[in-house]
Design an enzyme around this catalytic site. Structure first.
Site, short mmCIF file in Angstrom:
data_model
loop_
_atom_site.label_atom_id
_atom_site.label_comp_id
_atom_site.label_asym_id
_atom_site.label_seq_id
_atom_site.Cartn_x
_atom_site.Cartn_y
_atom_site.Cartn_z
N GLU A 203 43.47 45.07 34.20
CA GLU A 203 42.46 45.23 33.38
C GLU A 203 43.12 45.52 31.86
O GLU A 203 43.87 46.26 31.72
CB GLU A 203 41.63 46.45 33.66
CG GLU A 203 40.29 46.58 32.80
CD GLU A 203 39.69 45.36 32.77
OE1 GLU A 203 38.92 45.05 33.85
OE2 GLU A 203 39.54 44.53 31.85
N LYS B 25 50.90 44.18 33.19
CA LYS B 25 50.13 45.09 32.61
C LYS B 25 50.75 46.28 32.06
O LYS B 25 50.49 46.52 30.99
CB LYS B 25 49.42 45.46 33.78
CG LYS B 25 48.52 46.75 33.54
CD LYS B 25 47.25 46.81 32.81
CE LYS B 25 46.60 48.02 32.54
NZ LYS B 25 45.26 48.13 31.98
N CYS C 190 46.17 55.34 29.76
CA CYS C 190 46.83 54.08 30.13
C CYS C 190 48.35 54.37 29.60
O CYS C 190 49.38 54.26 30.42
CB CYS C 190 46.44 52.86 29.99
SG CYS C 190 45.19 52.10 30.97
#
Ligand code: UDX
Ligand code: ADP
Length: 463
Positions: free
Chosen positions: A162, A221, A277
């Site tokens: 994501e 990511k 994150c």
């Protein structure tokens, strides 16, 4: 293979918005989002879509359009798994707080539980999509569990990281810079990749959908977040030098941002980055590098975190030293608690750490945030475990009116860049405060000249 039913495990900041957008854009697919947390599912199902548990601009409209049509929220995890052709895993992967890799490695226990549950329940072939941020090689762990404990059905594992940023999630999902899908190079793997490509192709231009092998996708990511966080730490490092030397970090950022090789985004100096994150992913990268004996690589990336911790701590220190080296018994107002504007998420927010330092100096904090609840603010402080819950409750008052929050304060600290703060009647706020009245702007949000004209002592980051 055409996907007709999707199940998403985990109805949080990633699973909720992502599935709502897939459902809205693909009315022919039934999307069921499941979670163990009954309260959370009840909130997603609230008749008033303004009460959904994740605040994101535009999200309540997307949910209102699709919910009950082809978007469902439920606690019946097994049923949704059994029905689905494709299962997204969007559960949380916090940094481990115990054992090997404590404070660094990602805790995969929730992922493992999901994999075991899928293995137990699945009676037909499934494509399993990793949506949470995971350390490289997690897909192979999931595959191991599925292949060895399953009911003999075939699983394909895809990595589909994501890239949405909170506060702009709906916009990012509607028009992503790119969608990344990693899968096996076998014919079955390629077929699974194509099935997911076909879903995104309902609204994303084909040239923005990248396909890679699983490891590249997983590592991309972590790399993207490490590069972004590094930019913030880089500009924050310069902010301290600017303060000492009389340069202005906003001017420096503007000057370097016009170099097209550097670019203007993510150069905003601040009290420090937060969010679920950046820190977690970098710690993960550091852990992986260390586990391969790559100590220089690990140290290089760890410095991004060290700089960020320093930036939060020096903001608190500056408040204390400016307020004549004592904040004991002084009322200090926090405008903002979320880790950035337009979200109610507070994970790793700089506000938590600044508050912790000031509470240790016996300050009395008054907090106003347009979207964060008192319950969440206290939970964030209690989670740090620096002092007892009673002491935290005593040290902090949460207000739902910004003017009340500022009344009688010695100083205001801006921790989140909410737009509404710029619109306040700052003269009225000044009149209600003790003098001299200080503003410590951790987001370089407010108009320095206007505030100084009113009489505030104004300090920003990096000038
Ligand atoms: C990030 C990534 O941007 C996203 O692609 C990924 O999927 C998840 O992690 P998020 O954490 O939601 O998204 O927010 P982001 O906009 O990246 O901001 C992270 C933190 O950095 C915030 O605390 C923000 O205030 C801070 N920041 C960002 C700065 O201090 N300065 C900047 O210039 C940009
Ligand atoms: P993220 O930002 O990654 O979306 P959140 O913490 O917001 O993280 O959401 C993760 C969600 O996953 C939580 O609501 C949690 O209850 C849910 N969850 C974790 N493990 C499971 C599980 N085994 N089955 C169902 N839901 C789970």
């Amino acid at each position: 293979m055409e996907i007709k039913r999707i199940c998403c495990i985990g109805a949080g900041y990633v699973g909720g918005p992502t599935m709502a957008v897939i459902a809205q854009k693909c009315p022919h697919i039934k999307v069921t989002v499941v979670d163990l947390n009954e309260k959370r599912i009840a909130a997603w199902n609230d008749v008033n879509t303004d009460n959904i548990p994740v605040y994101e601009p535009g999200l309540s409209d997307v949910v209102a359009a699709a919910r009950g049509r082809n978007l469902f929220f439920s606690t019946e995890v097994d049923k949704a798994i059994a029905e689905a052709d494709m299962i997204f895993i969007s559960v949380n992967t916090p940094t481990k707080t115990y054992g090997v890799g404590k404070g660094m490695a990602a805790d995969l226990k929730y992922i493992e539980l999901c994999a075991r549950q899928i293995a137990r329940v699945a009676k037909t072939d499934k494509i399993v999509v990793e949506k949470s941020t995971l350390p490289v090689r997690t897909a192979s762990a999931i595959k191991d569990i599925l292949d060895h404990t399953g009911n003999g059905v075939q699983f394909q594992i895809l990595s589909n990281p994501e890239f949405l940023a909170e506060g702009t999630a709906v916009q990012d999902l509607f028009a992503p810079d790119r969608v990344l899908i990693g899968g096996d190079t076998t014919p079955e793997g390629q077929k699974a990749i194509q099935a997911l490509v076909d879903i995104y192709a309902n609204w994303v231009p084909k040239d923005r959908i990248l396909t890679t092998n699983v490891w590249s996708s997983e590592l991309s990511k972590l790399t993207a977040n490490a590069f972004l966080a590094q930019r913030v730490s880089s500009i924050n490092a310069m902010s301290e030098l600017c303060e000492k030397t009389g340069a202005d970090v906003n001017e420096v950022a503007r000057a370097i941002g016009m170099d097209s090789r550097i670019g203007p985004k993510f150069l905003k100096s601040s009290v420090g980055f937060g969010g679920s994150c950046f820190q977690k992913d970098i710690l993960n990268l550091v852990y992986i590098a260390k586990s391969y004996g790559l100590n220089e690589v690990a140290d290089y990336w760890e410095q991004v975190i060290i700089m960020n911790d320093h930036q939060k701590r020096r903001f608190a220190k500056n408040i204390i030293s400016t307020l004549y080296n004592t904040v004991s018994g002084k009322k200090i107002t926090f405008l903002g608690w979320a880790f950035k504007k337009d979200t109610n998420d507070t994970r790793e927010s700089a506000a938590i750490y600044v508050a912790d330092d000031l509470l240790s100096e016996q300050a009395h904090l008054s907090v106003y945030d347009p979207k964060v609840t008192e319950e969440q603010i206290l939970a964030d402080l209690n989670y740090l475990d620096t002092r007892s819950e009673t002491e935290n409750t005593k040290g902090i008052i949460v207000e739902n009116n910004p003017y009340a929050a500022c009344e009688g304060a010695h100083a205001i600290a801006v921790l989140t860049e909410w737009d509404e703060f710029k619109e306040y009647d700052w003269q009225k706020i000044y009149d209600s405060m003790l003098k001299p009245a200080f503003v410590f702007d951790g987001r370089n949000l407010l108009d320095k000249k206007a505030l100084e004209k009113i009489g505030f002592v104004y300090q920003s980051i990096g000038s």
